[in-house]
Write an enzyme that holds these catalytic residues in place. Sequence first.
Site, PDB file in Angstrom:
ATOM      1  N   HIS A 120     -18.332  87.752 105.993  1.00  0.00           N
ATOM      2  CA  HIS A 120     -17.745  89.050 106.056  1.00  0.00           C
ATOM      3  C   HIS A 120     -18.603  89.479 107.281  1.00  0.00           C
ATOM      4  O   HIS A 120     -19.692  89.209 107.509  1.00  0.00           O
ATOM      5  CB  HIS A 120     -17.910  89.692 104.676  1.00  0.00           C
ATOM      6  CG  HIS A 120     -17.132  89.337 103.636  1.00  0.00           C
ATOM      7  ND1 HIS A 120     -17.117  90.195 102.211  1.00  0.00           N
ATOM      8  CD2 HIS A 120     -16.004  88.688 103.494  1.00  0.00           C
ATOM      9  CE1 HIS A 120     -15.987  89.597 101.608  1.00  0.00           C
ATOM     10  NE2 HIS A 120     -15.569  88.846 102.245  1.00  0.00           N
ATOM     11  N   GLU A 159     -19.892  92.632 107.491  1.00  0.00           N
ATOM     12  CA  GLU A 159     -21.114  93.169 107.261  1.00  0.00           C
ATOM     13  C   GLU A 159     -22.576  92.190 107.346  1.00  0.00           C
ATOM     14  O   GLU A 159     -23.409  92.194 107.780  1.00  0.00           O
ATOM     15  CB  GLU A 159     -21.485  93.947 105.916  1.00  0.00           C
ATOM     16  CG  GLU A 159     -20.226  94.732 105.637  1.00  0.00           C
ATOM     17  CD  GLU A 159     -18.884  94.437 105.066  1.00  0.00           C
ATOM     18  OE1 GLU A 159     -18.379  93.141 105.424  1.00  0.00           O
ATOM     19  OE2 GLU A 159     -18.244  95.080 104.416  1.00  0.00           O
ATOM     20  N   CYS A 162     -17.845  94.469  99.821  1.00  0.00           N
ATOM     21  CA  CYS A 162     -17.683  94.008  98.516  1.00  0.00           C
ATOM     22  C   CYS A 162     -19.260  93.990  97.937  1.00  0.00           C
ATOM     23  O   CYS A 162     -20.061  94.306  98.501  1.00  0.00           O
ATOM     24  CB  CYS A 162     -17.218  92.665  98.688  1.00  0.00           C
ATOM     25  SG  CYS A 162     -18.017  91.487  99.245  1.00  0.00           S
ATOM     26  N   CYS A 172     -21.631  91.832 100.080  1.00  0.00           N
ATOM     27  CA  CYS A 172     -22.053  92.629 101.100  1.00  0.00           C
ATOM     28  C   CYS A 172     -23.175  93.790 100.476  1.00  0.00           C
ATOM     29  O   CYS A 172     -24.059  94.125 101.361  1.00  0.00           O
ATOM     30  CB  CYS A 172     -21.112  93.041 101.913  1.00  0.00           C
ATOM     31  SG  CYS A 172     -20.135  91.777 102.734  1.00  0.00           S
TER      32      CYS A 172
END
Length: 232
Positions: free
Chosen positions: A133, A135, A159, A162
């Site tokens: 992801h 992040e 999420c 993250c």
Amino acid sequence: MATETRQESAGCTENGNSRDLMDTPSRKRRVGEVTDSISTPEKKTCSSNGRVDLNKKRSDYLEWDEYFMAVAFLSAQRSKDPSSQVGACIVNSEKKIVGIGYNGMPNGCSDDKLPWSRTAENRLDTKYPYVCHAELNAILNKNSADVKGCTMYVALFPCNECAKLVIQSGIREIIFVSDKYHHTPEMTASRTLLDLAGVKYTQFVPKRQQITIAFDAINPTVTNPLASIASP
Ligand SMILES: [Zn+2]
């Protein structure tokens, strides 16, 4: 819940330095409340004849939140994910960018050999077990010793995985645009973790829907040689 929305007045000086580094951003509303704050950008500083007044500073420059969120969105354009392009931008207390990332497959893992699908009979044939992801990449891409006390600008609410990374890395605030997966277990778990850790999360409501990047803005002849002939 700590979710808020924010719109912030810009405070940069001629040389780009901030003069409001320690200002507390204004909080306009919480998520879910009705707002009419989406409006057209400020008008340019114009003289009485309607032309841009070159003796006054511009008034339609990007505000800090717009700038950092736009960097996150620009970074997302690097993503090869056909269904979801997400970017993240980490900013320290001096309003300096210390990390940028977007969603993609891990380094050295060919994104031609791994699946990009969202659904499949076998989960191993979807992207989810493999993709990193935005992040995560932004945190690992940091160009500073750490990201403690920083703010993360990201297109989508993070999420739960993250959220763990955000908390463990010491990031103290998240500014996001969309929370479209709000009701999923992952986002519920994310909010639980962020709340427990005291990480603030704030929704950014853009005042303008688009920011244009024109490569010929500095010189029309760069991308259009005929422009120099057409204009006096
Ligand atoms: Zn995530």
